[in-house]
Design a protein around this motif. Structure first.
Motif, mmCIF file in Angstrom:
data_model
loop_
_atom_site.group_PDB
_atom_site.id
_atom_site.type_symbol
_atom_site.label_atom_id
_atom_site.label_comp_id
_atom_site.label_asym_id
_atom_site.label_seq_id
_atom_site.Cartn_x
_atom_site.Cartn_y
_atom_site.Cartn_z
ATOM 1 N N ALA A 1 5.021 -75.069 -28.376
ATOM 2 C CA ALA A 1 5.571 -74.624 -29.667
ATOM 3 C C ALA A 1 4.964 -75.099 -30.655
ATOM 4 C CB ALA A 1 6.902 -73.620 -29.493
ATOM 5 N N LEU A 2 4.207 -75.399 -32.025
ATOM 6 C CA LEU A 2 4.876 -75.381 -32.670
ATOM 7 C C LEU A 2 4.966 -74.726 -33.707
ATOM 8 C CD1 LEU A 2 1.396 -77.813 -32.724
ATOM 9 C CD2 LEU A 2 3.716 -79.134 -32.295
ATOM 10 N N MET B 1 -6.126 -77.974 -25.629
ATOM 11 C CA MET B 1 -4.553 -77.873 -25.032
ATOM 12 C C MET B 1 -3.914 -76.721 -24.373
ATOM 13 S SD MET B 1 -2.600 -81.268 -26.336
ATOM 14 C CE MET B 1 -1.319 -80.956 -25.372
ATOM 15 N N GLY B 2 -5.217 -76.229 -24.678
ATOM 16 C CA GLY B 2 -4.781 -74.235 -24.311
ATOM 17 C C GLY B 2 -3.815 -74.043 -23.137
ATOM 18 N N GLU B 3 -3.866 -74.846 -22.406
ATOM 19 C CA GLU B 3 -3.355 -74.614 -20.944
ATOM 20 C C GLU B 3 -1.552 -75.211 -20.979
ATOM 21 O OE1 GLU B 3 -4.002 -76.548 -17.198
ATOM 22 O OE2 GLU B 3 -6.413 -75.961 -17.643
ATOM 23 N N GLU B 4 -1.392 -75.790 -22.367
ATOM 24 C CA GLU B 4 -0.312 -76.129 -22.583
ATOM 25 C C GLU B 4 0.604 -75.315 -23.942
ATOM 26 O OE1 GLU B 4 -2.688 -79.172 -22.368
ATOM 27 O OE2 GLU B 4 -2.136 -79.907 -20.265
ATOM 28 N N VAL B 5 -0.353 -75.409 -25.305
ATOM 29 C CA VAL B 5 0.877 -74.437 -25.811
ATOM 30 C C VAL B 5 0.096 -73.157 -25.722
ATOM 31 C CG1 VAL B 5 -0.073 -74.584 -28.515
ATOM 32 C CG2 VAL B 5 -0.537 -77.150 -27.390
ATOM 33 N N GLU B 6 1.769 -72.961 -25.619
ATOM 34 C CA GLU B 6 2.659 -71.931 -25.721
ATOM 35 C C GLU B 6 2.368 -71.143 -27.323
ATOM 36 O OE1 GLU B 6 3.616 -68.418 -23.788
ATOM 37 O OE2 GLU B 6 3.269 -70.184 -22.863
#
Length: 195
Positions: A21-22, A61-66
């Protein structure tokens, strides 16, 4: 992007499924508490190209970035700014709308074997019946011609935003797919939708 991927790989190796999460991201070169201008940040191509690059990295990075929230939607450095009682959308706000509507979708892996320009970034995302291809030409100087795969189908819409200098705001630039490719102006972001 590469460091976030390494972090995600480390999490997987430890048996955890990563969720990055950014909470705030932005690109500040000038704004400061003491700038005397109310946190002024230029609305220029340098910021627009950075914005596009971050969006491409986050989508890859869609799989990792919530979640990844841009700082701020409405602010002195936001996508929408208020100046002397007037509200206006910045060029970054226009770029933000360029990427709207493509998620959720599926990122298509591109091997880049046909890409020889080091200042070109490509992202392709399939959503519904549409394939959207984003091309960012980060170099100054000459335009470049990008050949498009015929497997993409027929281009239906094309939008380009460009600037002639890094210090200028990106503006709508007339452009279209011509035959089997497209000519990208320098300092530009282009979205082509195929149906």
């Amino acid at each position: 992007e590469s460091e976030m991927k390494l972090l995600a790989d480390d999490c997987r190796a430890a048996g955890w499924e990563p969720r990055i999460a950014l909470t705030e991201w932005n690109y500040w070169l000038h704004a400061a508490h003491w700038d005397g201008k109310g946190f002024y940040e230029p609305d220029d191509a340098l910021h627009g190209l950075f914005y596009s690059g971050v969006i491409h990295a986050l989508m890859r990075m869609g799989e990792e970035v919530e979640i990844a929230s841009y700082y701020h939607m409405l602010n002195a450095m936001g996508l929408i700014v208020q100046e002397k009682g007037r509200v206006r959308e910045t060029a970054l706000g226009t770029l933000h709308r360029l990427y709207r509507g493509v998620v959720p979708g599926t990122i298509l892996l591109m091997d880049g074997s046909g890409i020889t320009a080091k200042n070109l970034d490509c992202l392709a995302i399939s959503h519904g019946e549409t394939l959207s291809v984003f091309l960012t030409h980060r170099a100054t100087g000459e335009p470049i011609f990008v050949k498009l795969d015929k497997a993409f189908g027929a281009a239906q819409t094309c939008q380009t935003f460009a600037a002639s200098e890094l210090t200028e705001a990106m503006k709508s630039h007339p452009n279209q797919v011509d035959g089997d490719g497209i000519l990208l102006p320098p300092l530009s972001v282009t979205r082509i939708d195929f149906h």
